[in-house]
Design a protein around this motif. Structure first.
Motif, PDB file in Angstrom:
ATOM      1  N   GLN A 158       0.749  -1.191  -0.038  1.00 45.26           N
ATOM      2  CA  GLN A 158      -0.232  -0.048  -0.042  1.00 45.26           C
ATOM      3  C   GLN A 158       0.821   1.331   0.228  1.00 45.26           C
ATOM      4  O   GLN A 158       0.586   2.406  -0.606  1.00 45.26           O
ATOM      5  CB  GLN A 158      -1.030   0.105   1.298  1.00 45.26           C
ATOM      6  CG  GLN A 158      -2.091   1.307   1.332  1.00 45.26           C
ATOM      7  CD  GLN A 158      -2.386   1.639  -0.023  1.00 45.26           C
ATOM      8  OE1 GLN A 158      -3.943   0.471  -0.401  1.00 45.26           O
ATOM      9  NE2 GLN A 158      -3.156   2.723  -0.096  1.00 45.26           N
ATOM     10  N   ARG A 159       1.868   0.780   1.082  1.00 44.62           N
ATOM     11  CA  ARG A 159       2.816   2.827   0.919  1.00 44.62           C
ATOM     12  C   ARG A 159       3.865   2.237  -0.431  1.00 44.62           C
ATOM     13  O   ARG A 159       3.554   3.944  -1.138  1.00 44.62           O
ATOM     14  CB  ARG A 159       4.116   2.303   2.049  1.00 44.62           C
ATOM     15  CG  ARG A 159       3.646   2.227   3.386  1.00 44.62           C
ATOM     16  CD  ARG A 159       4.028   2.106   4.753  1.00 44.62           C
ATOM     17  NE  ARG A 159       3.808   2.821   5.261  1.00 44.62           N
ATOM     18  CZ  ARG A 159       4.705   2.665   6.922  1.00 44.62           C
ATOM     19  NH1 ARG A 159       5.684   2.304   7.104  1.00 44.62           N
ATOM     20  NH2 ARG A 159       3.623   3.156   7.933  1.00 44.62           N
ATOM     21  N   GLU A 162       0.853   4.415  -3.402  1.00 43.82           N
ATOM     22  CA  GLU A 162       1.295   5.817  -2.515  1.00 43.82           C
ATOM     23  C   GLU A 162       1.447   6.666  -2.786  1.00 43.82           C
ATOM     24  O   GLU A 162       1.888   7.444  -3.485  1.00 43.82           O
ATOM     25  CB  GLU A 162       0.146   6.319  -0.861  1.00 43.82           C
ATOM     26  CG  GLU A 162      -0.489   4.904  -0.094  1.00 43.82           C
ATOM     27  CD  GLU A 162      -0.520   5.425   1.085  1.00 43.82           C
ATOM     28  OE1 GLU A 162       0.209   5.386   1.343  1.00 43.82           O
ATOM     29  OE2 GLU A 162      -2.094   5.386   1.650  1.00 43.82           O
ATOM     30  N   GLN A 209      -2.011   1.872  -8.721  1.00 40.99           N
ATOM     31  CA  GLN A 209      -3.192   2.079  -8.370  1.00 40.99           C
ATOM     32  C   GLN A 209      -4.326   0.357  -8.361  1.00 40.99           C
ATOM     33  O   GLN A 209      -4.710   0.050  -7.263  1.00 40.99           O
ATOM     34  CB  GLN A 209      -4.039   3.114  -8.420  1.00 40.99           C
ATOM     35  CG  GLN A 209      -5.819   3.101  -8.167  1.00 40.99           C
ATOM     36  CD  GLN A 209      -5.127   3.389  -6.365  1.00 40.99           C
ATOM     37  OE1 GLN A 209      -4.075   3.942  -6.075  1.00 40.99           O
ATOM     38  NE2 GLN A 209      -6.409   3.382  -6.630  1.00 40.99           N
ATOM     39  N   SER A 273      -4.153  12.188  -2.211  1.00 35.11           N
ATOM     40  CA  SER A 273      -2.332  11.864  -1.048  1.00 35.11           C
ATOM     41  C   SER A 273      -3.116  12.041  -0.384  1.00 35.11           C
ATOM     42  O   SER A 273      -4.073  12.560   0.415  1.00 35.11           O
ATOM     43  CB  SER A 273      -1.312  12.552  -1.795  1.00 35.11           C
ATOM     44  OG  SER A 273      -1.053  11.830  -3.073  1.00 35.11           O
ATOM     45  N   PRO A 274      -2.778  10.774   0.530  1.00 38.61           N
ATOM     46  CA  PRO A 274      -3.018  11.036   2.477  1.00 38.61           C
ATOM     47  C   PRO A 274      -2.630  11.667   2.835  1.00 38.61           C
ATOM     48  O   PRO A 274      -1.582  12.331   2.558  1.00 38.61           O
ATOM     49  CB  PRO A 274      -2.621   9.207   2.619  1.00 38.61           C
ATOM     50  CG  PRO A 274      -2.110   8.309   1.938  1.00 38.61           C
ATOM     51  CD  PRO A 274      -2.288   9.165   0.466  1.00 38.61           C
TER      52      PRO A 274
END
Length: 275
Positions: A158-159, A162, A209, A273-274
């Motif tokens: 996941q990182r 991102e 993604q 983006s987080p």
């Protein structure tokens, strides 16, 4: 496949070779009849290249150039091009400890892009993991390669996803803005380079993604166009940017405008983006 397995079993008997994995289009089932057989030789130094040369000569019936590690550059590393019973079989070195390190970096959201002949966009470090994820292990006496493949196949980090999306979000608009500086000068070389990089960044982000691995530039635009986060006509529009780029300010401006619209659609489909 039987002859490849026999070769792989001979290879893992050579000092330094830990495992052998079939990669490329042959592993993915996307090959043509004339496609090469790419064998990844996962090794730990010191690698007995003298023994590799002897095996290569035995398999081909002649003298074959087998490089030392690093002989083909910092990322492709080294290996040999063989013709065995009429088939092209490539040996490609992969330092197994380096693959382990890159897998840990992927989980932490880190990647790097290295310069390498034959890779105009550069080699993205996570391609090393993608090769193993998409490959077919032919020989692995210790089970180490199989275990690493299982861990990396379990889920796309996941990182890393991102990081690649966030990188595209800032670098794509920046690159398009500097491309416009070359338009007034009619600098087609500079503008083309910027557009190539923009498309490459979008390809990386769309694949990330979707949790898919990009190994290199070949066929990457078409593959991205089949993913759900890309516009339906992504591949056609991306290729069209280069088909008639021209060298006049009007034509260069039109190409950059088209790229801007395509980028806006792609980035608009990606999550923010987080914070």
């Amino acid at each position: 496949m039987d002859h490849l397995t026999k070769i792989a079993n001979r290879l893992v008997g050579i000092s330094g070779v830990v495992g052998v994995c079939l990669g490329g289009s042959r592993a993915r089932g996307a090959h043509r009849p004339d496609s090469d057989f790419d064998l990844g030789l996962y090794y730990r130094p010191p690698l007995d290249t003298a023994a590799l040369r002897l095996l290569a000569s035995e398999l081909t019936g002649g003298t074959v150039e087998v490089t030392e590690p690093g002989g083909w550059g910092p990322w492709v590393d080294g290996g040999a091009w063989l013709t065995v019973e009429g088939a092209h079989v490539d040996w490609i070195y992969r330092d197994l400890d380096r693959v382990h390190r890159i897998w840990q970096q992927c989980k932490a959201g880190h990647f790097e892009v290295g310069t390498q002949a034959g890779h105009p966009l550069g080699v993205y470090s996570h391609a090393y993991v993608g090769e193993l994820v998409l490959g077919r292990i032919l020989a692995d006496p210790s089970g180490e390669l199989t275990a690493l493949q299982a861990r990396s196949r379990a889920s796309y980090p996941q990182r890393l996803r991102e990081s690649l999306v966030a990188n595209a979000r800032w670098e794509v608009p920046f690159t398009l803005s500097i491309a416009r500086k070359g338009v007034a000068r009619g600098d087609a070389f500079y503008v083309a380079g910027c557009l190539f990089r923009v498309v490459g960044l979008l390809v990386q982000a769309v694949h990330a993604q979707a949790g898919c691995w990009v190994l290199n530039e070949k066929g990457a635009v078409e593959a991205a166009g089949q993913l759900p986060t890309a516009p339906a006509d992504f591949s056609t529009r991306a290729h069209a940017l280069f088909g008639a780029l021209g060298s006049t300010p009007d034509k260069l401006t039109a190409a950059v405008d088209d790229a801007d619209r395509l980028a806006a659609e792609v980035l608009g489909n990606l999550p923010p983006s987080p914070s």
